[in-house]
Scaffold this motif. Structure first.
Motif, PDB file in Angstrom:
ATOM      1  N   ALA A  74      -1.563  -1.155   3.989  1.00  0.00           N
ATOM      2  CA  ALA A  74      -2.609  -2.022   4.297  1.00  0.00           C
ATOM      3  C   ALA A  74      -3.697  -1.957   3.478  1.00  0.00           C
ATOM      4  O   ALA A  74      -4.127  -3.044   2.618  1.00  0.00           O
ATOM      5  CB  ALA A  74      -2.853  -1.935   5.698  1.00  0.00           C
ATOM      6  N   GLY A  75      -4.037  -0.786   2.952  1.00  0.00           N
ATOM      7  CA  GLY A  75      -5.348  -0.614   2.115  1.00  0.00           C
ATOM      8  C   GLY A  75      -4.879  -1.171   0.652  1.00  0.00           C
ATOM      9  O   GLY A  75      -5.675  -1.457  -0.220  1.00  0.00           O
ATOM     10  N   GLU A  76      -3.605  -0.778   0.248  1.00  0.00           N
ATOM     11  CA  GLU A  76      -3.224  -1.263  -1.212  1.00  0.00           C
ATOM     12  C   GLU A  76      -3.123  -2.663  -1.263  1.00  0.00           C
ATOM     13  O   GLU A  76      -3.660  -3.141  -2.140  1.00  0.00           O
ATOM     14  CB  GLU A  76      -1.822  -0.725  -1.448  1.00  0.00           C
ATOM     15  N   GLU A  77      -2.869  -3.390  -0.190  1.00  0.00           N
ATOM     16  CA  GLU A  77      -2.657  -4.863  -0.163  1.00  0.00           C
ATOM     17  C   GLU A  77      -4.137  -5.272  -0.209  1.00  0.00           C
ATOM     18  O   GLU A  77      -4.243  -6.403  -0.898  1.00  0.00           O
ATOM     19  CB  GLU A  77      -1.891  -5.594   1.172  1.00  0.00           C
ATOM     20  N   GLN A  78      -4.816  -5.133   0.421  1.00  0.00           N
ATOM     21  CA  GLN A  78      -6.007  -5.227   0.505  1.00  0.00           C
ATOM     22  C   GLN A  78      -6.975  -5.125  -0.857  1.00  0.00           C
ATOM     23  O   GLN A  78      -7.839  -5.943  -1.250  1.00  0.00           O
ATOM     24  CB  GLN A  78      -7.101  -4.323   1.642  1.00  0.00           C
ATOM     25  N   LEU A  79      -6.701  -3.797  -1.456  1.00  0.00           N
ATOM     26  CA  LEU A  79      -7.234  -3.777  -2.761  1.00  0.00           C
ATOM     27  C   LEU A  79      -6.730  -4.638  -3.772  1.00  0.00           C
ATOM     28  O   LEU A  79      -7.609  -5.030  -4.821  1.00  0.00           O
ATOM     29  CB  LEU A  79      -6.886  -2.211  -3.186  1.00  0.00           C
TER      30      LEU A  79
ATOM     31  N   ARG B 286      -5.855  -7.941  -3.291  1.00  0.00           N
ATOM     32  CA  ARG B 286      -6.645  -9.110  -3.145  1.00  0.00           C
ATOM     33  C   ARG B 286      -8.120  -9.119  -3.483  1.00  0.00           C
ATOM     34  O   ARG B 286      -8.273 -10.023  -4.086  1.00  0.00           O
ATOM     35  CB  ARG B 286      -6.373  -9.488  -1.513  1.00  0.00           C
ATOM     36  N   THR B 287      -8.539  -7.828  -3.278  1.00  0.00           N
ATOM     37  CA  THR B 287     -10.132  -7.973  -3.731  1.00  0.00           C
ATOM     38  C   THR B 287     -10.172  -7.791  -5.292  1.00  0.00           C
ATOM     39  O   THR B 287     -11.022  -8.382  -5.735  1.00  0.00           O
ATOM     40  CB  THR B 287     -10.655  -6.553  -3.220  1.00  0.00           C
TER      41      THR B 287
ATOM     42  N   ARG C 129      -1.280   2.777   7.177  1.00  0.00           N
ATOM     43  CA  ARG C 129      -2.906   2.659   6.703  1.00  0.00           C
ATOM     44  C   ARG C 129      -3.008   2.357   5.141  1.00  0.00           C
ATOM     45  O   ARG C 129      -3.563   1.496   4.813  1.00  0.00           O
ATOM     46  CB  ARG C 129      -3.600   3.641   7.262  1.00  0.00           C
TER      47      ARG C 129
END
Length: 456
Positions: free
Chosen positions: A376-381, A383-384, A373
């Motif tokens: 996945a949060g680091e990758e999403q951060l 991209r954002t 989790r």
């Protein structure tokens, strides 16, 4: 009283009579005489009334000899006596001992005033009364040795119980010195004599003759005595403050001897009766035990070999007891082993190990899930952040552009020259810092708007 019990009328009236006579042992009632009549018996029956109520009253023939004048309807009187119930009719009535005209004199008023005041202090309370000795060995009479009352008391007391010892302490029984002498006598008897009971003994007389016993100091001395004090003053109808303060009131000196001294003949008869009962009871027990002993001896003699038979029976019972105990122990052991086998899967240690294994597996799964989790949060951060960087106004400012806003409380973006007029103050935001400008002129279309002076 148990309210579930069904009473007869006789029982109810008897209970009411006992209650009233116990609650009102002696009362004084003032009222007007009405419906007065005297039957052939000579007793007086009348109604004592006032403006709000009335009560039936009877004055027996023997009490009428003390009347100063014959009563009649309409007289306002004070009746002194006790409340009782005539059970056959269920009527309650006042049985009068004396009848006096209301307000008959200063002595009566003084007596009533002193009685009310001392009663309010609690001097006459029943719980303060000292118990009288049931078998007094020594009695002290405070009396006048010349009076007939003391001789009547001694004669009756010694006849009833010859071993009793009686001491006479002389004191004046009437006159101005009487109250002080009687009080001093009580004090001296308490201090010097080993006596069981003090009796104030005086014969009858007029109200004036007995007035010494209506003294407040004497009443307080009676209550302060450590030895019980009995009052035997005057006749039954005579009532004094000393009677109320004493631990016991006798109707007359002779009556005091009858009531305070035990009857020796009756005591001897009672002792003889109890001895006879005890002898009969002991003899009955002896006879019964002798009969039981004879029966036991007969049964024992009828057995040819009683001890041998008892030994054999004892051995037989011991063998049965051993077998029974062994069988019981074996059964309990088998039940215990079965219970242990049934409980083994539920042993706390085994259950704890199983729960620890499950907890370890859940912990491992939780750690992997948390790591996945977080990744996945680091990758999403990332991209954002890239998207925000692309559309950020700061990136536009870095390319040489600026953001223009009006100054003042309500700032708004300026995107056209028509939005401002010469003299307006503007704020220009650059990549680093900002500029404060004033509009000199504005040009629409191809005309260029020139910025004003820069201010700190």
């Amino acid at each position: 009283m148990d309210d579930r019990r069904v009473l007869t009328v006789t029982e109810l009236n008897s209970s009411i009579r006992s209650l009233l006579e116990g609650r009102f042992p002696f009362v004084s009632v003032a009222g007007e005489i009405s419906n007065l009549h005297r039957p052939s018996s000579g007793h007086l029956y009348f109604t004592l009334k006032d403006t709000g109520a009335q009560i039936r009253t009877v004055l027996f023939k023997m009490q009428q000899r003390y009347l100063p004048q014959p009563p009649r309807d309409g007289m306002h009187v004070v009746c002194r006596g006790r409340i009782s119930v005539y059970e056959p009719r269920g009527d309650y009535q006042l049985i009068a001992d004396t009848l006096e005209l209301q307000g008959a004199g200063a002595l009566h008023q003084a007596f009533e005033a002193l009685k009310r005041r001392l009663a309010a202090e609690g001097l006459f309370d029943e719980h303060l009364k000292r118990p009288l000795p049931p078998f007094p060995a020594h009695i002290t009479l405070i009396t006048s040795p010349q009076g007939a009352a003391v001789h009547d008391f001694i004669r009756i007391a010694t006849r009833r119980f010859p071993p009793i010892r009686i001491a006479v302490y002389p004191a004046a029984m009437q006159g101005d010195r009487a109250a002080a002498e009687v009080g001093r006598a009580i004090e001296i008897v308490n201090a010097r004599l080993a006596t069981d009971l003090i009796v104030l003994c005086r014969g009858g007389g007029s109200t004036e003759d007995l007035w010494a016993f209506n003294d407040e100091a004497l009443a307080r001395m009676i209550r302060a005595s450590t030895v019980p004090v009995a009052s035997a003053i005057g006749h039954e109808i005579d009532f004094t403050i000393a009677d109320l303060a004493a631990d016991f009131r006798a109707p007359t000196p002779s009556g005091a001897a009858e009531l305070l001294v035990p009857d020796g003949e009756a005591l001897r008869a009672g002792i003889d009766r109890l001895q006879a009962q005890m002898r009969r009871s002991l003899q009955h027990r002896i006879d019964r035990n002798e009969q039981r002993l004879r029966l036991a001896r007969q049964r024992l003699m009828a057995m040819p070999y009683p001890l041998d038979r008892l030994r054999l029976r004892l051995d037989h019972l011991r063998a049965r007891l051993d077998r029974g105990l062994n069988a019981l122990l074996a059964e309990r052991s088998r039940q215990f082993n079965q219970t242990v086998l049934r409980l083994a899967p539920f042993h706390p240690g085994r259950l704890l190990a199983l729960r620890e294994q499950q907890l370890h597996g859940l912990g491992t799964r939780l750690a992997r899930a948390v790591a996945a989790r977080i990744l996945a949060g680091e990758e999403q951060l990332a991209r954002t952040a890239g998207i925000l960087q692309a559309v950020s106004p700061l990136a536009t400012l870095a390319r040489g552009y600026a953001i223009v806003r009006t100054s003042g409380k309500k700032q708004r973006l300026v995107t056209e020259a028509a939005q401002v007029r010469p003299g307006d103050e503007l704020t220009v935001m650059l990549r680093r810092g900002q500029l404060a400008c004033r509009v000199e002129r504005s040009e629409d279309g191809t005309e260029q708007a020139e910025s004003g002076e820069q201010r700190e």
